[in-house]
Design a protein around this motif. Structure first.
Motif, PDB file in Angstrom:
ATOM      1  N   LEU A 105       0.831  -1.202   0.000  1.00 17.42           N
ATOM      2  CA  LEU A 105       0.000   0.000   0.000  1.00 17.42           C
ATOM      3  C   LEU A 105       0.868   1.255   0.000  1.00 17.42           C
ATOM      4  CD1 LEU A 105      -2.614  -1.097   2.699  1.00 17.42           C
ATOM      5  CD2 LEU A 105      -2.932  -1.054   0.207  1.00 17.42           C
ATOM      6  N   ASP A 110      -3.086   4.396  -2.031  1.00 22.76           N
ATOM      7  CA  ASP A 110      -4.288   3.598  -1.735  1.00 22.76           C
ATOM      8  C   ASP A 110      -4.927   4.070  -0.434  1.00 22.76           C
ATOM      9  OD1 ASP A 110      -3.414   1.310  -3.666  1.00 22.76           O
ATOM     10  OD2 ASP A 110      -1.737   1.544  -2.276  1.00 22.76           O
ATOM     11  N   TYR A 162      -9.549   5.094   2.162  1.00 22.32           N
ATOM     12  CA  TYR A 162      -8.970   3.926   1.500  1.00 22.32           C
ATOM     13  C   TYR A 162      -9.594   3.779   0.121  1.00 22.32           C
ATOM     14  CZ  TYR A 162      -7.514   3.004   6.264  1.00 22.32           C
ATOM     15  OH  TYR A 162      -6.960   3.138   7.511  1.00 22.32           O
ATOM     16  N   LYS A 163      -8.733   3.666  -0.882  1.00 20.83           N
ATOM     17  CA  LYS A 163      -9.214   3.461  -2.244  1.00 20.83           C
ATOM     18  C   LYS A 163      -9.412   1.955  -2.435  1.00 20.83           C
ATOM     19  CE  LYS A 163      -7.543   6.144  -5.402  1.00 20.83           C
ATOM     20  NZ  LYS A 163      -6.615   6.740  -6.387  1.00 20.83           N
ATOM     21  N   ARG A 223     -10.692  -1.603  -4.493  1.00 19.70           N
ATOM     22  CA  ARG A 223     -10.314  -2.174  -5.791  1.00 19.70           C
ATOM     23  C   ARG A 223     -11.122  -1.601  -6.947  1.00 19.70           C
ATOM     24  NH1 ARG A 223      -9.449  -7.703  -3.286  1.00 19.70           N
ATOM     25  NH2 ARG A 223      -7.204  -7.728  -2.971  1.00 19.70           N
TER      26      ARG A 223
END
Length: 166
Positions: free
Chosen positions: A16, A93, A121-122, A124
Protein backbone atom coordinates in the motif's frame (compact mmCIF):
# COMPACT_ATOMS: atom_id res chain seq x y z
CA UNK A 1 6.23 1.40 20.53
CA UNK A 2 7.62 2.93 17.32
CA UNK A 3 4.43 3.93 15.50
CA UNK A 4 6.03 5.24 12.27
CA UNK A 5 8.08 2.03 11.89
CA UNK A 6 4.98 -0.11 12.50
CA UNK A 7 3.02 1.84 9.87
CA UNK A 8 5.79 1.52 7.28
CA UNK A 9 5.95 -2.22 7.98
CA UNK A 10 2.16 -2.56 7.71
CA UNK A 11 1.89 -0.57 4.47
CA UNK A 12 4.91 -2.25 2.88
CA UNK A 13 3.73 -5.76 3.76
CA UNK A 14 0.46 -5.09 1.91
CA UNK A 15 1.92 -3.14 -1.00
CA UNK A 16 0.00 0.00 0.00
CA UNK A 17 1.01 3.62 -0.65
CA UNK A 18 0.15 6.50 1.69
CA UNK A 19 -0.82 10.09 0.99
CA UNK A 20 -1.10 12.71 3.73
CA UNK A 21 -3.33 15.79 3.73
CA UNK A 22 -2.28 17.91 6.67
CA UNK A 23 -3.34 21.21 8.11
CA UNK A 24 -2.53 21.57 11.82
CA UNK A 25 0.26 18.98 11.71
CA UNK A 26 1.81 20.82 8.71
CA UNK A 27 3.71 17.86 7.29
CA UNK A 28 4.56 16.19 10.61
CA UNK A 29 2.74 12.97 9.63
CA UNK A 30 4.69 12.63 6.38
CA UNK A 31 7.90 13.58 8.20
CA UNK A 32 7.43 10.83 10.79
CA UNK A 33 6.89 8.24 8.04
CA UNK A 34 9.87 9.48 6.02
CA UNK A 35 12.13 9.13 9.07
CA UNK A 36 11.83 5.33 8.76
CA UNK A 37 14.34 3.58 6.47
CA UNK A 38 12.50 2.01 3.53
CA UNK A 39 9.57 4.41 3.75
CA UNK A 40 10.04 5.37 0.11
CA UNK A 41 8.24 2.18 -0.85
CA UNK A 42 5.03 3.31 0.85
CA UNK A 43 4.94 7.15 1.01
CA UNK A 44 3.51 8.64 -2.18
CA UNK A 45 2.71 12.31 -1.55
CA UNK A 46 2.05 14.78 1.25
CA UNK A 47 -0.11 17.90 1.05
CA UNK A 48 0.12 20.72 3.58
CA UNK A 49 -2.98 22.87 3.19
CA UNK A 50 -3.17 25.29 6.08
CA UNK A 51 -5.50 27.89 4.56
CA UNK A 52 -9.10 27.49 3.37
CA UNK A 53 -7.99 28.42 -0.16
CA UNK A 54 -5.31 25.72 -0.06
CA UNK A 55 -7.79 23.12 1.16
CA UNK A 56 -10.21 24.08 -1.61
CA UNK A 57 -7.69 24.55 -4.41
CA UNK A 58 -5.41 21.58 -3.87
CA UNK A 59 -7.70 19.03 -2.23
CA UNK A 60 -11.14 20.01 -3.48
CA UNK A 61 -12.61 20.74 -0.04
CA UNK A 62 -15.88 22.54 -0.73
CA UNK A 63 -16.24 26.08 0.61
CA UNK A 64 -19.77 25.11 1.65
CA UNK A 65 -18.35 22.36 3.88
CA UNK A 66 -15.85 24.73 5.52
CA UNK A 67 -18.51 27.39 6.14
CA UNK A 68 -21.14 24.98 7.44
CA UNK A 69 -18.92 22.79 9.66
CA UNK A 70 -15.84 24.94 10.28
CA UNK A 71 -12.23 24.22 9.40
CA UNK A 72 -11.84 22.02 12.49
CA UNK A 73 -14.40 19.37 11.58
CA UNK A 74 -14.53 15.74 10.58
CA UNK A 75 -16.34 16.76 7.39
CA UNK A 76 -13.40 18.91 6.28
CA UNK A 77 -10.93 16.18 7.30
CA UNK A 78 -12.87 13.65 5.18
CA UNK A 79 -12.88 15.90 2.13
CA UNK A 80 -9.15 16.50 2.60
CA UNK A 81 -8.29 12.78 2.69
CA UNK A 82 -10.65 11.91 -0.16
CA UNK A 83 -9.34 14.87 -2.15
CA UNK A 84 -5.76 13.67 -1.78
CA UNK A 85 -6.66 10.22 -3.13
CA UNK A 86 -8.59 11.80 -6.00
CA UNK A 87 -5.64 13.81 -7.35
CA UNK A 88 -4.66 12.68 -10.83
CA UNK A 89 -0.99 12.11 -9.99
CA UNK A 90 -1.66 10.44 -6.62
CA UNK A 91 -0.82 6.73 -6.62
CA UNK A 92 -1.77 6.15 -2.98
CA UNK A 93 -4.29 3.60 -1.74
CA UNK A 94 -4.55 5.17 1.72
CA UNK A 95 -4.80 8.81 2.81
CA UNK A 96 -4.74 10.27 6.28
CA UNK A 97 -5.72 13.85 7.04
CA UNK A 98 -5.66 16.19 10.00
CA UNK A 99 -7.17 19.59 10.71
CA UNK A 100 -7.47 21.29 14.06
CA UNK A 101 -6.32 23.87 16.57
CA UNK A 102 -3.09 23.35 18.48
CA UNK A 103 -3.53 26.23 20.88
CA UNK A 104 -6.20 28.72 21.93
CA UNK A 105 -7.96 30.78 19.30
CA UNK A 106 -9.91 33.99 19.66
CA UNK A 107 -13.68 33.71 19.63
CA UNK A 108 -15.89 30.73 20.27
CA UNK A 109 -14.02 28.13 18.25
CA UNK A 110 -13.15 24.60 19.31
CA UNK A 111 -11.16 24.09 22.51
CA UNK A 112 -7.35 24.12 22.30
CA UNK A 113 -5.95 20.75 21.22
CA UNK A 114 -9.03 19.76 19.20
CA UNK A 115 -7.96 17.64 16.23
CA UNK A 116 -10.11 16.13 13.49
CA UNK A 117 -8.84 13.20 11.45
CA UNK A 118 -9.91 11.14 8.48
CA UNK A 119 -8.58 7.94 7.00
CA UNK A 120 -9.59 7.14 3.42
CA UNK A 121 -8.97 3.93 1.50
CA UNK A 122 -9.21 3.46 -2.24
CA UNK A 123 -10.98 0.17 -2.86
CA UNK A 124 -10.31 -2.17 -5.79
CA UNK A 125 -13.26 -0.80 -7.78
CA UNK A 126 -11.97 2.77 -7.33
CA UNK A 127 -14.53 3.83 -4.72
CA UNK A 128 -13.25 5.48 -1.55
CA UNK A 129 -14.23 4.43 1.97
CA UNK A 130 -13.54 6.91 4.78
CA UNK A 131 -13.55 6.98 8.56
CA UNK A 132 -13.18 10.02 10.82
CA UNK A 133 -12.64 10.95 14.46
CA UNK A 134 -12.23 14.00 16.66
CA UNK A 135 -9.89 13.99 19.66
CA UNK A 136 -8.65 16.62 22.09
CA UNK A 137 -4.98 16.51 23.11
CA UNK A 138 -3.38 18.28 26.07
CA UNK A 139 -0.13 20.16 25.94
CA UNK A 140 1.67 23.03 24.31
CA UNK A 141 1.26 23.72 20.60
CA UNK A 142 4.01 21.41 19.31
CA UNK A 143 3.14 18.67 21.81
CA UNK A 144 -0.41 18.68 20.41
CA UNK A 145 0.91 18.57 16.84
CA UNK A 146 3.20 15.62 17.60
CA UNK A 147 0.49 13.72 19.49
CA UNK A 148 -1.94 14.32 16.61
CA UNK A 149 0.55 13.12 13.99
CA UNK A 150 1.30 9.94 15.92
CA UNK A 151 -2.39 9.31 16.55
CA UNK A 152 -3.20 9.75 12.84
CA UNK A 153 -0.59 7.13 11.98
CA UNK A 154 -1.63 4.78 14.78
CA UNK A 155 -5.15 4.36 13.35
CA UNK A 156 -4.22 3.46 9.74
CA UNK A 157 -4.11 -0.30 10.34
CA UNK A 158 -7.15 -0.19 12.66
CA UNK A 159 -9.39 1.36 9.99
CA UNK A 160 -7.90 -0.84 7.26
CA UNK A 161 -9.14 -3.79 9.33
CA UNK A 162 -12.61 -2.18 9.48
CA UNK A 163 -12.96 -2.13 5.69
CA UNK A 164 -15.60 -4.39 4.17
CA UNK A 165 -14.07 -7.63 2.92
CA UNK A 166 -14.73 -8.38 -0.74
Amino acid sequence: MDIPRQVVSFLSSRGLMLATAESCTAGYIASLISSVPGSGSCLDVGFVTYSPTGKAGFLGVREETMKKHGLTSEQVAREMAEGALSQEACCADVAVSNTGVADSVAGDGPPPGTQCFAWSYKMRGGEITSFSETKVFDGERNEVRRAAALYALSRIEHYFNCLPKH
